[in-house]
Design a protein around this motif. Sequence first.
Motif, short mmCIF file in Angstrom:
data_model
loop_
_atom_site.label_atom_id
_atom_site.label_comp_id
_atom_site.label_asym_id
_atom_site.label_seq_id
_atom_site.Cartn_x
_atom_site.Cartn_y
_atom_site.Cartn_z
N ASP A 1 0.83 -1.20 0.00
CA ASP A 1 0.00 0.00 0.00
C ASP A 1 0.87 1.25 0.00
O ASP A 1 0.60 2.21 -0.73
N MET A 2 1.90 1.25 0.83
CA MET A 2 2.80 2.41 0.88
C MET A 2 3.49 2.60 -0.46
O MET A 2 3.61 3.72 -0.96
N VAL B 1 1.13 4.25 -2.89
CA VAL B 1 0.98 5.68 -2.64
C VAL B 1 2.23 6.44 -3.08
O VAL B 1 2.13 7.49 -3.72
N PHE B 2 3.42 5.92 -2.76
CA PHE B 2 4.65 6.60 -3.19
C PHE B 2 4.66 6.75 -4.71
O PHE B 2 5.02 7.80 -5.24
N GLY B 3 4.28 5.70 -5.40
CA GLY B 3 4.23 5.76 -6.86
C GLY B 3 3.22 6.75 -7.38
O GLY B 3 3.46 7.46 -8.36
N ARG C 1 7.70 -1.95 -8.65
CA ARG C 1 6.53 -2.03 -9.54
C ARG C 1 5.66 -3.22 -9.16
O ARG C 1 4.43 -3.10 -9.03
N LYS C 2 6.28 -4.36 -8.94
CA LYS C 2 5.51 -5.56 -8.57
C LYS C 2 4.83 -5.38 -7.22
O LYS C 2 3.69 -5.80 -7.04
N SER C 3 5.53 -4.76 -6.29
CA SER C 3 4.96 -4.53 -4.96
C SER C 3 3.73 -3.65 -5.04
O SER C 3 2.67 -3.99 -4.51
N ARG C 4 3.85 -2.51 -5.71
CA ARG C 4 2.71 -1.58 -5.78
C ARG C 4 1.51 -2.20 -6.48
O ARG C 4 0.37 -1.92 -6.15
N GLU C 5 1.78 -3.07 -7.44
CA GLU C 5 0.68 -3.71 -8.18
C GLU C 5 -0.03 -4.78 -7.37
O GLU C 5 -1.12 -5.20 -7.74
N THR C 6 0.56 -5.21 -6.25
CA THR C 6 -0.13 -6.17 -5.38
C THR C 6 -0.91 -5.49 -4.27
O THR C 6 -1.62 -6.16 -3.52
N SER C 7 -0.83 -4.17 -4.18
CA SER C 7 -1.61 -3.44 -3.19
C SER C 7 -3.09 -3.58 -3.52
O SER C 7 -3.48 -3.57 -4.69
N LYS C 8 -3.91 -3.68 -2.50
CA LYS C 8 -5.36 -3.75 -2.72
C LYS C 8 -5.88 -2.46 -3.37
O LYS C 8 -6.91 -2.45 -4.01
N GLY D 1 -5.24 1.90 -9.79
CA GLY D 1 -4.09 1.81 -10.69
C GLY D 1 -4.49 2.31 -12.07
O GLY D 1 -5.64 2.19 -12.49
N TYR D 2 -3.54 2.90 -12.76
CA TYR D 2 -3.81 3.39 -14.12
C TYR D 2 -3.73 2.23 -15.09
O TYR D 2 -2.85 1.39 -14.96
#
Length: 107
Positions: free
Chosen positions: A32-33, A36-38, A81-88, A94-95
């Motif tokens: 999740d963090m 948000v950073f992305g 990239r992989k981490s942010r894409e696994t965020s709920k 996500g775009y």
Amino acid sequence: MKEKYGRDDAYSKAYLDLVDALPSPKKATQEDMDFVFGEVISMLMEWSYHEADEYGIKIAAYAHFALDKQYANGFQDERFRKSRETSKLFGEFGYPKWKEKYEKKDA
């Protein structure tokens, strides 16, 4: 967004819904963090990129610092990239998912 930037469009509506959907700090995962950073660096929260806190530190500086500390290549790191894409949050915000959803609402 509406008051400060005069925006009332798909972007601003998606941003406000994202803010409402953010988990509390105690419940936020690393994914999740990272999401948000992305978003601060490049997307729904990018409007805040150059906003500064009471110490004059830009919001983007915090996002870049966190990513640089966690990942060897910071924002460009594949693990990030992989981490942010696994965020709920990515599923809805996500775009291009948010753009498709919110532009339909505006139509």
